[in-house]
Motif scaffolding. Structure first.
Motif, PDB file in Angstrom:
ATOM      1  N   LEU A   1     -10.730  -1.169 -29.496  1.00  9.88           N
ATOM      2  CA  LEU A   1     -10.000  -2.570 -30.161  1.00  9.88           C
ATOM      3  C   LEU A   1     -10.842  -3.769 -30.059  1.00  9.88           C
ATOM      4  CD1 LEU A   1      -6.365  -2.309 -28.151  1.00  9.88           C
ATOM      5  CD2 LEU A   1      -6.640  -1.928 -30.480  1.00  9.88           C
ATOM      6  N   ARG A   2     -11.570  -3.813 -29.116  1.00  7.15           N
ATOM      7  CA  ARG A   2     -12.592  -4.743 -29.241  1.00  7.15           C
ATOM      8  C   ARG A   2     -13.776  -4.855 -30.334  1.00  7.15           C
ATOM      9  NH1 ARG A   2     -17.966  -5.167 -27.627  1.00  7.15           N
ATOM     10  NH2 ARG A   2     -18.139  -3.220 -26.865  1.00  7.15           N
ATOM     11  N   LEU A   3     -14.145  -3.599 -30.637  1.00  8.04           N
ATOM     12  CA  LEU A   3     -15.247  -3.237 -31.507  1.00  8.04           C
ATOM     13  C   LEU A   3     -14.407  -3.336 -33.037  1.00  8.04           C
ATOM     14  CD1 LEU A   3     -16.612   0.160 -30.192  1.00  8.04           C
ATOM     15  CD2 LEU A   3     -17.951  -2.110 -30.693  1.00  8.04           C
ATOM     16  N   HIS A   4     -13.174  -3.078 -33.146  1.00  6.77           N
ATOM     17  CA  HIS A   4     -12.355  -3.375 -34.397  1.00  6.77           C
ATOM     18  C   HIS A   4     -12.193  -4.694 -34.717  1.00  6.77           C
ATOM     19  CE1 HIS A   4      -9.639  -2.468 -37.697  1.00  6.77           C
ATOM     20  NE2 HIS A   4      -8.850  -3.466 -37.134  1.00  6.77           N
TER      21      HIS A   4
ATOM     22  N   ALA B   1     -24.140  -0.261 -33.144  1.00  4.77           N
ATOM     23  CA  ALA B   1     -25.035  -0.071 -32.250  1.00  4.77           C
ATOM     24  C   ALA B   1     -23.999  -0.201 -30.949  1.00  4.77           C
ATOM     25  CB  ALA B   1     -26.160  -0.855 -32.039  1.00  4.77           C
ATOM     26  N   ASP B   2     -23.315  -1.287 -30.845  1.00  8.49           N
ATOM     27  CA  ASP B   2     -22.482  -1.766 -29.780  1.00  8.49           C
ATOM     28  C   ASP B   2     -21.373  -0.599 -29.367  1.00  8.49           C
ATOM     29  OD1 ASP B   2     -20.884  -2.885 -27.824  1.00  8.49           O
ATOM     30  OD2 ASP B   2     -20.273  -4.498 -29.260  1.00  8.49           O
ATOM     31  N   ARG B   3     -20.958   0.308 -30.492  1.00  6.37           N
ATOM     32  CA  ARG B   3     -20.147   1.355 -30.507  1.00  6.37           C
ATOM     33  C   ARG B   3     -20.668   2.411 -29.558  1.00  6.37           C
ATOM     34  NH1 ARG B   3     -19.351   6.215 -32.363  1.00  6.37           N
ATOM     35  NH2 ARG B   3     -17.000   6.756 -32.927  1.00  6.37           N
ATOM     36  N   GLU B   4     -22.065   2.591 -30.059  1.00 12.94           N
ATOM     37  CA  GLU B   4     -22.698   3.745 -29.248  1.00 12.94           C
ATOM     38  C   GLU B   4     -23.036   3.663 -27.773  1.00 12.94           C
ATOM     39  OE1 GLU B   4     -23.459   6.355 -30.723  1.00 12.94           O
ATOM     40  OE2 GLU B   4     -22.361   5.804 -32.475  1.00 12.94           O
TER      41      GLU B   4
ATOM     42  N   TYR C   1     -19.481   3.707 -26.044  1.00 12.39           N
ATOM     43  CA  TYR C   1     -18.889   5.232 -25.853  1.00 12.39           C
ATOM     44  C   TYR C   1     -19.329   6.116 -25.314  1.00 12.39           C
ATOM     45  CZ  TYR C   1     -15.561   3.603 -29.641  1.00 12.39           C
ATOM     46  OH  TYR C   1     -14.280   3.072 -30.523  1.00 12.39           O
ATOM     47  N   ARG C   2     -20.952   5.732 -25.179  1.00 11.54           N
ATOM     48  CA  ARG C   2     -21.715   6.797 -24.536  1.00 11.54           C
ATOM     49  C   ARG C   2     -21.397   7.407 -22.936  1.00 11.54           C
ATOM     50  NH1 ARG C   2     -26.387   4.110 -24.643  1.00 11.54           N
ATOM     51  NH2 ARG C   2     -26.687   4.768 -26.981  1.00 11.54           N
ATOM     52  N   PRO C   3     -21.010   6.398 -22.126  1.00  8.23           N
ATOM     53  CA  PRO C   3     -20.618   6.763 -20.914  1.00  8.23           C
ATOM     54  C   PRO C   3     -19.046   7.067 -20.713  1.00  8.23           C
ATOM     55  CG  PRO C   3     -20.498   4.036 -20.978  1.00  8.23           C
ATOM     56  CD  PRO C   3     -20.981   4.816 -22.349  1.00  8.23           C
ATOM     57  N   LEU C   4     -18.281   6.946 -22.034  1.00  4.08           N
ATOM     58  CA  LEU C   4     -16.952   7.375 -21.872  1.00  4.08           C
ATOM     59  C   LEU C   4     -16.653   8.847 -22.284  1.00  4.08           C
ATOM     60  CD1 LEU C   4     -15.357   4.082 -23.035  1.00  4.08           C
ATOM     61  CD2 LEU C   4     -15.558   4.955 -20.616  1.00  4.08           C
ATOM     62  N   ILE C   5     -17.484   9.192 -23.458  1.00  7.89           N
ATOM     63  CA  ILE C   5     -17.214  10.166 -24.019  1.00  7.89           C
ATOM     64  C   ILE C   5     -17.228  11.530 -23.114  1.00  7.89           C
ATOM     65  CG2 ILE C   5     -17.800  11.824 -25.926  1.00  7.89           C
ATOM     66  CD1 ILE C   5     -16.380   9.428 -26.829  1.00  7.89           C
TER      67      ILE C   5
END
Length: 230
Positions: free
Chosen positions: A33-36, A217-220, A223-227
Motif C-alpha cells: 500500500l505504501r509503494l502504491h 528499488a524501494d520495493r526490492e 520486500y527482500r526481508p519479507l518474502i
C-alpha cells in the motif's frame, strides 16, 4: 570481562528483532500500500496522468485491497469487489498483487474477469510493473510497483464524459492499438492520451522512468526481508 555494544549494533539488533516479530503478510500488505501510494502521488498526481486522481484520493473515494498469494482469481476477490460496487462513495479501487507471477496476459484476463464480477459497475484495466523497450505511452505510464487491477466506477466516467466542455477522454474508451499507432485519435482535444503525450514530450521519458526505478528499488529493499518468511 564486559563487552560494550555500539549504539548502531544495538539499534540494528533491535530493528531485526522487531521485524521478525511482525506478521510478514501484514507487513507485505502495508508495504504494498505504501509503494502504491508513492506511485500515485509521485507519478499519477504529480504529472496529472489521471486528472481526477488527487481529488478522488483526498475525498476518500479511493480504496485498495492487497492479495498476498501468488495466484489470484476473480472469485477470490469477488466479495471485496461486491462490497466496493455496493458502496457508491467508492469511485476508484485497486487490487494489488505483490506476489502475482502469472504474466502480463494473465493479468489482463484477470482484469476482465474482475470487471465481470462487478456486474458492470466498474470498468477495469491492468497495470504491470515492467515496461518493455519501445512500449507505447499507456503501458509506459502504467508501471505500478506491483501487478495491479484498477477499477473505476462506470457512472463516474459517464459523469466526466458529460462535462461541457469535455474534461479528459475516458481512457477506457480509447482503442489501445490506435494509441500505439503513429496517428493517434484526436476526437477529444483534451484527452488523457493527448495530455500525457505532451507531458512526456515536456518532461522526457527518462525523468519519469527514474521515478519508476526509484520506487522499484524501494520495493526490492522492502520486500527482500519479507518474502522468505511468507
Amino acid at each position: 570481562m564486559s563487552f560494550r555494544t555500539s549504539k548502531n549494533t544495538s539499534r540494528a539488533a533491535s530493528a531485526k528483532a522487531r521485524s521478525e516479530s511482525v506478521d510478514p503478510r501484514q507487513a507485505l500488505i502495508r508495504e504494498a500500500l505504501r509503494l502504491h501510494q508513492r506511485y500515485q502521488r509521485e507519478l499519477v498526481e504529480r504529472f496529472s496522468i489521471c486528472p481526477w486522481a488527487k481529488s478522488a484520493r483526498a475525498d476518500g473515494r479511493v480504496h485498495a485491497h492487497v492479495v498476498t498469494n501468488a495466484r489470484c482469481r476473480a472469485d477470490s476477490v469477488g466479495p471485496v469487489v461486491t462490497t466496493w460496487a455496493a458502496d457508491e462513495s467508492i469511485d476508484v479501487a485497486f487490487v494489488i498483487m505483490p506476489l502475482f507471477d502469472e504474466g502480463r496476459d494473465a493479468l489482463s484476463e484477470l482484469a476482465t474477469a474482475v470487471g465481470d464480477r462487478s456486474e458492470g459497475v466498474f470498468l477495469t484495466a491492468p497495470f504491470h510493473p515492467i515496461s518493455t523497450p519501445g512500449v507505447g505511452i499507456v503501458s509506459f505510464l502504467r508501471q505500478t510497483p506491483d501487478p495491479t487491477v484498477q477499477l473505476v466506477r462506470r457512472t463516474t466516467l459517464e459523469a466526466i464524459r458529460a462535462q461541457d466542455p469535455p474534461h479528459y477522454k475516458d481512457i477506457f474508451d480509447i482503442n489501445l492499438r490506435e494509441l500505439e499507432a503513429t496517428k493517434a485519435p484526436r476526437t477529444t482535444a483534451a484527452s488523457v492520451f493527448a495530455h500525457n503525450e505532451r507531458m512526456l514530450e515536456r518532461e522526457g521519458r527518462s525523468k519519469v522512468q527514474a521515478i519508476v526505478d526509484d520506487i522499484r528499488a524501494d520495493r526490492e529493499r522492502s520486500y527482500r526481508p519479507l518474502i522468505p518468511r511468507l
